[in-house]
Design a protein around this motif. Structure first.
Motif, PDB file in Angstrom:
ATOM      1  N   THR A   6       0.821  -1.212   0.000  1.00  0.00           N
ATOM      2  CA  THR A   6       0.000   0.000   0.000  1.00  0.00           C
ATOM      3  C   THR A   6       0.857   1.265   0.000  1.00  0.00           C
ATOM      4  OG1 THR A   6      -1.526  -1.262   1.348  1.00  0.00           O
ATOM      5  CG2 THR A   6      -1.963   1.069   1.174  1.00  0.00           C
ATOM      6  N   ALA A   7       1.934   1.263   0.786  1.00  0.00           N
ATOM      7  CA  ALA A   7       2.636   2.531   1.006  1.00  0.00           C
ATOM      8  C   ALA A   7       3.938   2.688   0.204  1.00  0.00           C
ATOM      9  CB  ALA A   7       2.929   2.699   2.498  1.00  0.00           C
ATOM     10  N   CYS A   8       4.416   1.618  -0.445  1.00  0.00           N
ATOM     11  CA  CYS A   8       5.690   1.735  -1.172  1.00  0.00           C
ATOM     12  C   CYS A   8       5.466   1.667  -2.682  1.00  0.00           C
ATOM     13  CB  CYS A   8       6.641   0.621  -0.762  1.00  0.00           C
ATOM     14  SG  CYS A   8       7.134   0.750   0.950  1.00  0.00           S
ATOM     15  N   ASP A   9       6.484   2.088  -3.433  1.00  0.00           N
ATOM     16  CA  ASP A   9       6.348   2.069  -4.890  1.00  0.00           C
ATOM     17  C   ASP A   9       6.541   0.659  -5.443  1.00  0.00           C
ATOM     18  OD1 ASP A   9       6.376   5.125  -5.603  1.00  0.00           O
ATOM     19  OD2 ASP A   9       7.789   4.796  -3.981  1.00  0.00           O
ATOM     20  N   TYR A  10       7.506  -0.063  -4.869  1.00  0.00           N
ATOM     21  CA  TYR A  10       7.761  -1.435  -5.316  1.00  0.00           C
ATOM     22  C   TYR A  10       7.924  -2.331  -4.100  1.00  0.00           C
ATOM     23  CZ  TYR A  10       9.033   1.084  -9.554  1.00  0.00           C
ATOM     24  OH  TYR A  10       9.020   1.902 -10.626  1.00  0.00           O
ATOM     25  N   THR A  11       7.428  -3.555  -4.202  1.00  0.00           N
ATOM     26  CA  THR A  11       7.576  -4.483  -3.074  1.00  0.00           C
ATOM     27  C   THR A  11       8.033  -5.847  -3.572  1.00  0.00           C
ATOM     28  OG1 THR A  11       5.762  -3.345  -1.989  1.00  0.00           O
ATOM     29  CG2 THR A  11       6.406  -5.441  -1.050  1.00  0.00           C
ATOM     30  N   LEU A  12       9.091  -6.358  -2.961  1.00  0.00           N
ATOM     31  CA  LEU A  12       9.541  -7.720  -3.256  1.00  0.00           C
ATOM     32  C   LEU A  12       8.788  -8.651  -2.320  1.00  0.00           C
ATOM     33  CD1 LEU A  12      13.381  -7.087  -3.257  1.00  0.00           C
ATOM     34  CD2 LEU A  12      11.823  -7.024  -5.198  1.00  0.00           C
ATOM     35  N   ILE A  13       8.036  -9.586  -2.909  1.00  0.00           N
ATOM     36  CA  ILE A  13       7.167 -10.436  -2.102  1.00  0.00           C
ATOM     37  C   ILE A  13       7.836 -11.776  -1.826  1.00  0.00           C
ATOM     38  CG2 ILE A  13       4.946 -11.629  -2.063  1.00  0.00           C
ATOM     39  CD1 ILE A  13       3.885  -9.347  -3.828  1.00  0.00           C
ATOM     40  N   GLY A  14       7.997 -12.086  -0.553  1.00  0.00           N
ATOM     41  CA  GLY A  14       8.474 -13.416  -0.136  1.00  0.00           C
ATOM     42  C   GLY A  14       9.766 -13.816  -0.809  1.00  0.00           C
ATOM     43  N   GLU A  15       9.671 -14.836  -1.681  1.00  0.00           N
ATOM     44  CA  GLU A  15      10.897 -15.413  -2.245  1.00  0.00           C
ATOM     45  C   GLU A  15      11.632 -14.452  -3.179  1.00  0.00           C
ATOM     46  OE1 GLU A  15       9.761 -18.682  -5.060  1.00  0.00           O
ATOM     47  OE2 GLU A  15       7.808 -17.938  -4.464  1.00  0.00           O
ATOM     48  N   GLU A  16      10.946 -13.424  -3.677  1.00  0.00           N
ATOM     49  CA  GLU A  16      11.638 -12.446  -4.534  1.00  0.00           C
ATOM     50  C   GLU A  16      12.798 -11.810  -3.781  1.00  0.00           C
ATOM     51  OE1 GLU A  16       7.880 -11.074  -7.361  1.00  0.00           O
ATOM     52  OE2 GLU A  16       8.576  -9.743  -5.774  1.00  0.00           O
ATOM     53  N   LEU A  17      12.621 -11.722  -2.454  1.00  0.00           N
ATOM     54  CA  LEU A  17      13.683 -11.189  -1.595  1.00  0.00           C
ATOM     55  C   LEU A  17      14.953 -12.031  -1.722  1.00  0.00           C
ATOM     56  CD1 LEU A  17      14.638  -9.501   0.923  1.00  0.00           C
ATOM     57  CD2 LEU A  17      13.449 -11.158   2.322  1.00  0.00           C
ATOM     58  N   TYR A  18      14.740 -13.352  -1.780  1.00  0.00           N
ATOM     59  CA  TYR A  18      15.897 -14.251  -1.861  1.00  0.00           C
ATOM     60  C   TYR A  18      16.477 -14.321  -3.266  1.00  0.00           C
ATOM     61  CZ  TYR A  18      14.327 -15.456   2.738  1.00  0.00           C
ATOM     62  OH  TYR A  18      13.974 -15.369   4.048  1.00  0.00           O
ATOM     63  N   ALA A  19      15.650 -13.950  -4.249  1.00  0.00           N
ATOM     64  CA  ALA A  19      16.127 -13.989  -5.635  1.00  0.00           C
ATOM     65  C   ALA A  19      16.856 -12.698  -5.995  1.00  0.00           C
ATOM     66  CB  ALA A  19      14.949 -14.209  -6.577  1.00  0.00           C
ATOM     67  N   ALA A  20      16.703 -11.672  -5.137  1.00  0.00           N
ATOM     68  CA  ALA A  20      17.137 -10.331  -5.512  1.00  0.00           C
ATOM     69  C   ALA A  20      18.621 -10.223  -5.830  1.00  0.00           C
ATOM     70  CB  ALA A  20      16.757  -9.347  -4.415  1.00  0.00           C
ATOM     71  N   SER A  21      19.479 -10.807  -4.961  1.00  0.00           N
ATOM     72  CA  SER A  21      20.913 -10.592  -5.178  1.00  0.00           C
ATOM     73  C   SER A  21      21.341 -11.228  -6.498  1.00  0.00           C
ATOM     74  CB  SER A  21      21.726 -11.123  -4.007  1.00  0.00           C
ATOM     75  OG  SER A  21      21.780 -12.520  -4.051  1.00  0.00           O
ATOM     76  N   ALA A  22      20.727 -12.383  -6.851  1.00  0.00           N
ATOM     77  CA  ALA A  22      21.037 -13.031  -8.124  1.00  0.00           C
ATOM     78  C   ALA A  22      20.556 -12.163  -9.283  1.00  0.00           C
ATOM     79  CB  ALA A  22      20.369 -14.388  -8.181  1.00  0.00           C
ATOM     80  N   TYR A  23      19.372 -11.620  -9.109  1.00  0.00           N
ATOM     81  CA  TYR A  23      18.751 -10.816 -10.166  1.00  0.00           C
ATOM     82  C   TYR A  23      19.586  -9.575 -10.466  1.00  0.00           C
ATOM     83  CZ  TYR A  23      14.814  -8.761 -12.733  1.00  0.00           C
ATOM     84  OH  TYR A  23      14.004  -8.239 -13.705  1.00  0.00           O
ATOM     85  N   ILE A  24      20.052  -8.924  -9.394  1.00  0.00           N
ATOM     86  CA  ILE A  24      20.806  -7.681  -9.599  1.00  0.00           C
ATOM     87  C   ILE A  24      22.203  -7.995 -10.155  1.00  0.00           C
ATOM     88  CG2 ILE A  24      21.723  -5.580  -8.514  1.00  0.00           C
ATOM     89  CD1 ILE A  24      19.580  -5.837  -6.378  1.00  0.00           C
ATOM     90  N   SER A  25      22.850  -9.018  -9.563  1.00  0.00           N
ATOM     91  CA  SER A  25      24.242  -9.267  -9.976  1.00  0.00           C
ATOM     92  C   SER A  25      24.315 -10.039 -11.299  1.00  0.00           C
ATOM     93  CB  SER A  25      24.974 -10.041  -8.886  1.00  0.00           C
ATOM     94  OG  SER A  25      24.447 -11.345  -8.815  1.00  0.00           O
ATOM     95  N   ARG A  26      23.240 -10.793 -11.625  1.00  0.00           N
ATOM     96  CA  ARG A  26      23.197 -11.620 -12.847  1.00  0.00           C
ATOM     97  C   ARG A  26      24.320 -12.654 -12.878  1.00  0.00           C
ATOM     98  NH1 ARG A  26      18.438 -11.734 -15.602  1.00  0.00           N
ATOM     99  NH2 ARG A  26      17.370  -9.986 -14.678  1.00  0.00           N
ATOM    100  N   GLU A  27      24.839 -13.016 -11.729  1.00  0.00           N
ATOM    101  CA  GLU A  27      25.907 -13.998 -11.674  1.00  0.00           C
ATOM    102  C   GLU A  27      25.310 -15.371 -11.951  1.00  0.00           C
ATOM    103  OE1 GLU A  27      28.387 -15.528  -8.166  1.00  0.00           O
ATOM    104  OE2 GLU A  27      28.691 -13.348  -8.283  1.00  0.00           O
TER     105      GLU A  27
END
Lengths: 221, 363, 302
Positions: B303-324
């Protein structure tokens, strides 16, 4: 070596963590207990020193530079020392006094009174802000923009009505229906998300143990 | 003399418990023997007294009492390797019934907990799949990951902060270091810090846990060094605030309103303070990217933020950003595992339904 | 004329859409404050999770103790403290032994506060020694220790090892209650009253390892998280938010009345229910007005 050593420690302790789960023998369990009871406590104690060092440093720099609102930094530093001294040497309350007197005339400032007189109301005030923020967020952002948002809105509506005792008089089944929403669709969705999260946790743990994920080391090779 | 004879006679009239057996409790650290018996058929039994005798000793020692419905007692004071035998006495008001002694049993610690075999097999299966996808990734297989809007926005949000000449605030959640969400958050912090180092945007990282603080500080410092900007790292930018939940929230709110960061990251584990932080951020006009696996806080962030990482997206984030590739491989592994779990749930449900229907048909 | 009227109406909705949030804060402040000063009576009716917890504690074997884990901090005490008070009243009224433990340092002050209040209530009407509430006999306040894992696992083996002295500095080994409460085997249920995910830690360590029965008291915000645990039977009952507290207070009140304990106590959860009800209604109205405004202005734009 600076990079390899932490990775080796993580690999060894990670594998050891798995072993404690499957080996009940005292050799493993007692070593685990030493880790948990002694080593972790020591690390925890050192980190508290570092934490207090950080907060003092942060505020002393502000005071030295006369940065914006530097007066408040004095309040933080003084409060930190005063409460620590009273907590350590002042006893719990007048019936259980410590080394330091914590009463001047009718005014007492022992740790329980600092707690109930300062920490409790300050903390409650912050938590109470939630009511205001919830109302404003509900008003600004809770809109039936599309089908999903509408479904969310309708269920939130039923839940809130279910929480209002007055509606029980109008629609008798409403509270049980609200309870059902929480117990069935809500739980089903949560379990679904829960599987994803658990696998994410597993993958992250594995990546850390195997040294694939080094973000916690600051990344890099 | 006559009186003692009568007493002895009375004491022996209760039917004793039968089949007393003793054996080492399996899958434990030793020191424990389970004594089992069949209850005395007499209804007047009040309790059972358990007696123990070590091999070679002459005395029988009472080691404990069990209720009248009990048929099992754990002797938790057994020494490893010493053979013991046991007797159980059924006791009523004035009567007793003494069982035959059990055979000898020794307590011993075990090297393997056989009760954990199913979970070991399950975990092993999951691990094999992960290792397979890591291998695939190493070989350079192309991994598709769906778009995650919140992570695509990271670069843009940091760019905005740079343009506006305002700092970026990163809140690594309020949990401790043993929470994997915190570690995931620190992984993302590493990536974010590299970008702020490149852009030259000030980064503010307030912490609630002293251990998380020390790790976060190292992460940011190393990230600045890894992109060749160690000089740009400000040691005072990562700091410890307080370990009290709402005092921390108040302090972070203060930072949001005074420093007016252009971008707020609220990533990690959050509790009831989530909306207090997110609403204040919204009031201050920052672009906000949130991410948590605390499911009940998600609605507030959404409701209050522009973007929200839901659940497992949090754990996927570092891979997604680094593309390693290897990190991406882990995400593929997660997907395969999820597929297996889904199939198991579906299969199990169908099987249960089939059995259910068959039974009702018969009935 | 008509056109300008319509434009005025639309202008009204648009203005309402962009209303300064401080007006919303003012309304919320009023609907919370007014019923606090002048409450309207509400009789709580227990929901199934609350009833389940109450019934279990009420009917568990007499020799089993109740442990209350004070896992909240002052911030959430408005919602959670009434639960601790109601649980203590229920336990003391039905002569159950109570163990109190804190998993955060802040729980110490709150636990002490709750014990002091309920002890005073019982002691003020006690005519005999047995009717008063005595530390070490009727309850033990073990206090706090760290780390968490050591505490939760250690208490399953021997509580006196984890807490050699209680919060007041008495040797736990010498306290009369210790004879009856040695480890989790002597505990009927542990209720974790928490604003965090502590109840789940209790399930993970005390329940899975020792089979200890766990109940939970939680803030309304976190309640949705715990229904999974309630459904699977890992929680024996749950008190959710102020409403849960009020419902438990009501059940305790009725029980105490049946036992002839008719003295008046402050039921803070029930007292706050009228405020909470008014706030709920206000937020429902906010959402309705917000959505009407949203559709009215959207139609005009399209």
């Amino acid at each position: 070596m600076k990079r390899k050593l932490p990775l080796i420690i993580v690999l060894v302790t990670g594998i050891f963590g798995v072993l404690t789960y499957i080996i009940p023998h005292p050799i493993i369990q007692d070593t685990d207990a030493v880790f948990r009871n002694d080593i972790l406590r020591v690390i925890g104690a050192f980190s508290i020193v570092l934490g207090i060092g950080s907060i003092l440093r942060h505020h002393f720099i502000k005071i030295k530079r006369k940065a914006e609102h530097w007066g408040y930094s004095w309040i933080t530093v003084v409060a930190l020392f005063v409460s620590a001294i009273i907590g350590l040497f002042g006893g719990i309350d007048p019936t259980r006094p410590g080394l330091l007197p914590t009463q001047v005339g009718g005014f007492s400032f022992h740790i329980q009174s600092l707690f109930t007189g300062l920490i409790v109301p300050l903390g409650s005030t912050m938590f109470a802000l939630l009511a205001f923020f919830m109302a404003s967020a509900a008003y600004r952002a809770f809109r039936a923009r599309n089908l999903e948002a509408t479904l969310l809105l309708v269920s939130a509506f039923i839940l809130m009505l279910g929480a209002v005792p007055l509606t029980r008089m109008i629609v008798r089944e409403l509270p049980s229906f609200a309870e059902w929403i929480l117990a069935v669709p809500n739980t089903a969705a949560k379990r679904g998300i829960g599987f994803g999260i658990s696998l994410g946790i597993l993958a992250t743990s594995l990546k850390i143990i195997l040294g694939i994920e080094r973000g916690w080391l600051g990344g890099g090779e | 003399m006559a009186l003692s004879c009568i007493v002895a006679l009375l004491l022996c009239t209760l039917p004793p418990p039968g089949g007393v057996a003793a054996r080492d409790v399996p899958n434990d650290a030793g020191g424990k023997i389970a004594v089992t018996w069949t209850r005395s058929p007499d209804g007047s039994v009040i309790n059972y007294r358990v007696l123990r005798q070590a091999e070679g000793a002459t005395e029988w020692d009472t080691i404990g009492m069990a209720g009248r419905l009990a048929s099992r007692y754990f002797d938790e004071g057994a020494g490893n390797g010493t053979p013991y035998r046991y007797k159980v006495l059924a006791e009523a008001d004035t009567l007793q019934g003494e069982s035959e002694p059990s055979g000898y049993a020794k307590a011993a610690p075990q090297w393997f907990n056989t009760g954990r075999i199913p979970s070991i097999i399950g975990t092993a299966l999951i691990l094999v799949i992960f290792l397979y996808t890591f291998q695939q990734a190493r070989r350079g297989a192309k991994m598709f990951i769906r778009r995650i809007a919140g992570l695509d926005a990271v670069e843009e949000a940091l760019g905005r902060a740079t343009e506006m000449g305002r700092p970026t605030l990163y809140v690594p959640g309020l949990s401790t270091i043993d929470d994997v969400a915190t570690i995931a958050s620190l992984n993302i912090l590493g990536e974010v810090a590299k970008k702020t180092a490149k852009f030259g945007t000030p980064l503010i990282v307030p912490n609630r846990d002293p251990i998380v603080y020390t790790v976060a500080r190292e992460v940011v410092k190393e990230s600045y060094a890894s992109v060749g900007r160690p000089d740009a790292f400000n040691p005072d930018s990562v700091f410890f605030l307080t370990d009290q939940q709402f005092a921390y929230a108040a302090a972070v709110d203060g930072i949001m309103l005074r420093e007016k960061p252009a971008t707020n990251f609220l990533i990690g584990m959050f509790w009831a303070e989530s909306l207090i932080l997110a609403e204040t951020g919204a009031i201050s006009g920052a672009v906000q990217i949130a991410g948590t696996d605390a499911v009940s806080q998600l609605p507030f962030f959404i409701t209050a933020c522009d973007y929200t990482l839901i659940g497992e997206e949090l754990y996927a984030a570092s891979a997604y950003i680094s593309r390693e590739p290897l990190r991406l491989g882990a995400i593929k592994g997660q997907d395969y595992n999820k597929l297996i779990i889904l199939a198991l749930i579906l299969g199990g449900t169908l099987l249960a339904l089939a059995v259910d229907i068959r039974i009702t048909d018969i009935l | 004329m008509a056109a300008s009227g319509s434009a005025g109406r639309k202008g009204f909705w648009e203005r309402l859409q962009r209303i300064d949030r401080r007006w919303i804060y003012l309304v919320i402040w009023l609907v919370v404050m007014v019923p606090l000063i002048k409450p309207f009576p509400i009789k709580p009716v227990a929901s199934p999770p609350v009833q389940q917890m109450f019934s279990y504690i009420d009917s568990m074997p007499e020799d089993k103790a109740l442990i209350i884990s004070v896992d909240y901090s002052p911030d959430t005490q408005a919602e959670l403290h009434p639960m601790t008070l109601a649980l203590l009243r229920h336990a003391f009224a039905t002569d159950r032994r109570v163990g109190l433990v804190a998993t955060t340092v802040y729980g110490l002050g709150l636990g002490e506060d709750a014990l002091r209040e309920v002890k005073r209530e019982f002691d003020s009407v006690a005519t005999r020694h047995e009717d008063s509430v005595i530390s070490g006999e009727d309850f033990i306040f073990w206090g706090w220790t760290t780390p968490l894992l050591t505490m939760m696992l250690g208490m399953g083996e021997r509580i006196t090892n984890v807490f050699p002295v209680d919060y007041y500095g008495a040797r736990t080994e010498s306290l009369p209650m210790t004879r009856h409460v040695k480890n989790y085997n002597d505990v009927g249920i542990l209720v974790s009253v928490a604003g965090s995910s502590m109840p789940i830690s209790w399930v993970a360590y005390a329940q899975t390892q020792f089979g200890l029965r766990i109940g939970c008291g939680t803030t309304a915000v976190s309640a949705a998280d715990y229904y999974t645990y309630l459904n699977s039977g890992q929680f024996t009952g749950m008190l959710a938010g102020m409403r849960g507290a009020a419902e438990y207070e009501q059940l305790t009140r009725e029980k105490m009345d049946r036992l002839g304990m008719t003295w008046r106590v402050r039921n803070r959860g029930t007292e706050a229910m009228s405020s909470q009800t008014a706030a709920h209604i206000a937020i429902i109205l906010f959402i309705v007005v917000g959505n009407i405004g949203y559709f009215a202005t959207r139609r005009r734009k399209s």
